[in-house]
Structure formats: structure tokens, C-alpha cells
Design an enzyme around this catalytic site. Structure first.
Site, short mmCIF file in Angstrom:
data_model
loop_
_atom_site.label_atom_id
_atom_site.label_comp_id
_atom_site.label_asym_id
_atom_site.label_seq_id
_atom_site.Cartn_x
_atom_site.Cartn_y
_atom_site.Cartn_z
N ASP A 82 11.63 -6.71 -6.64
CA ASP A 82 10.75 -7.45 -5.73
C ASP A 82 11.49 -8.71 -5.28
OD1 ASP A 82 8.89 -5.55 -6.39
OD2 ASP A 82 7.54 -6.90 -7.44
N GLY A 115 0.80 -1.21 0.00
CA GLY A 115 0.00 0.00 0.00
C GLY A 115 0.84 1.26 0.00
N SER A 144 5.67 -5.42 0.53
CA SER A 144 5.88 -3.99 0.46
C SER A 144 5.66 -3.33 1.83
CB SER A 144 4.96 -3.41 -0.62
OG SER A 144 5.24 -2.07 -0.88
N MET A 145 4.67 -2.47 1.99
CA MET A 145 4.43 -1.82 3.29
C MET A 145 3.96 -2.84 4.32
SD MET A 145 4.94 1.64 3.55
CE MET A 145 6.43 1.05 3.97
N HIS A 188 10.65 -4.42 -1.42
CA HIS A 188 11.12 -3.71 -2.61
C HIS A 188 11.19 -2.22 -2.28
CE1 HIS A 188 6.77 -3.11 -4.35
NE2 HIS A 188 6.91 -2.60 -3.16
#
Length: 195
Positions: A175, A71, A100-101, A125
Site C-alpha cells: 500500500d 472495491g 485502490s480501485m 496497491h
């Protein structure tokens, strides 16, 4: 929130009137869920719950269950900062995906109290942006801000995983998906749950 969630009156210091705050059995047990993309609304809800539960009992630990594709960066950092700010230890538990987040919130749990379920996946990432929509002057400013955010995020991973700046920087170039045991080896989680 689902229909029928109980509410309790809560009056902030300095306010005359109380507002009604949603609270249910899971919250009472201090179990919080990050089960979707991190955005401003979800971030504010999690922050509000962590602060409310801390006011209620500043010594009882919190548990954040994560199954998130990631997000927005700033709302994710806000959740991370709140986890560091509240006095109770915050356990983070990855079930499904912490990408991610989501992985940033996962690594923000109290060191030694970060867990992944055996089949969980973790992905890190670098932060992304929408440069192609910006005009040239805005592009330069946005690029500078993005570099600052990348450095901030990298430093958090470095501090909380024990990996070198170079290793984390390299991993964030693309990633990088990890199994639960790979995330443990990388220092993002401390334990893998036993089946």
C-alpha cells in the site's frame, strides 16, 4: 437513490417501451459521484449514467468526484473502460480518499483534467484475492487470473502516469499512500486544487 429523485422516460434503441431513469440536478450538470466501495451495482449505475449523459449530449464533459476506499477489481475496470469509451472528456476529482480501485478510476480521467483537493489522499496497491478460500485447482486458476489483472492494472498506471513499468510495479507491491502533491508528482493527478 433518495426518495423524490426525478425520473425521465428513456427508450433504448430497438425497445418499444421506455423505462424510467433517475436523474437529478447534479446529473443534469454532469456531476457524478464515486463515494463508496466500488461494487457491481455502483459500477453499473456509473456506467449507465455516463452512457445516458453521453447520448443526451456527446460533447459536454463529465465530472467524476471520488471519495472511495476502493472495491472490486472487475467493476472498477468496467468504470475505467467506460470513461475511455465515451466521447466527452471525463474529469476526475479526488476529494477525501481515492484508494485502490478509487485511484484506478482517478488516473483514468482525461489527462490534464485529473485533480485532487489539497488534503486528499491517494493509495495504490496490487489487486487482492481470497486464495485461502479456494481449493488447489481453483487456486492455480485464480492466481493466474490475478497475475493477468495485476499486469493490466500496472500497464494502465504506466500509460497514464508516464512512470516506468518498474517504478509502478515496485509501488504496487505494498500500500502506497500519497498526498495530493505526491499523487501529482507520481502522475496520477495533473493538478492540485488551490485553497
Amino acid at each position: 437513490m433518495p426518495i423524490g429523485v426525478p425520473r425521465v422516460p428513456f427508450r433504448s434503441p430497438g425497445e418499444e417501451d421506455a423505462s424510467w431513469v433517475d436523474i437529478n440536478r447534479l446529473y443534469r450538470e454532469r456531476l457524478l459521484f464515486l463515494g463508496q466501495e466500488v461494487d457491481n451495482e455502483l459500477s453499473n449505475q456509473l456506467i449507465g449514467l455516463m452512457v445516458y449523459l453521453t447520448i443526451e449530449d456527446r460533447n459536454r464533459e463529465l465530472y467524476v468526484f471520488i471519495n472511495s476506499p476502493g472495491g472490486w477489481v472487475i467493476p472498477g475496470i468496467a468504470v475505467y473502460d467506460t470513461m475511455q469509451f465515451v466521447p466527452p472528456d471525463v474529469h476526475t476529482i479526488c476529494m477525501g480518499l481515492a484508494a485502490s480501485m478509487g485511484s484506478f478510476v482517478l488516473v483514468g480521467g482525461e489527462i490534464t483534467k485529473r485533480l485532487a483537493f489539497p488534503h486528499a489522499r491517494v493509495m495504490i496497491h496490487q489487486p487482492a484475492s481470497s486464495f485461502y478460500e479456494s481449493q488447489t485447482g481453483e487456486f492455480v486458476l485464480e492466481a493466474e487470473e490475478l497475475l493477468n489483472l495485476r499486469e493490466t492494472i500496472t500497464m494502465v498506471y504506466v500509460q497514464r502516469t508516464g512512470k516506468s513499468f518498474w517504478v509502478v510495479s515496485e509501488d504496487m507491491e505494498r500500500d502506497v499512500f500519497m498526498s495530493a502533491t505526491e499523487a501529482q508528482a507520481h502522475g496520477i493527478v495533473d493538478l492540485v486544487a488551490v485553497e
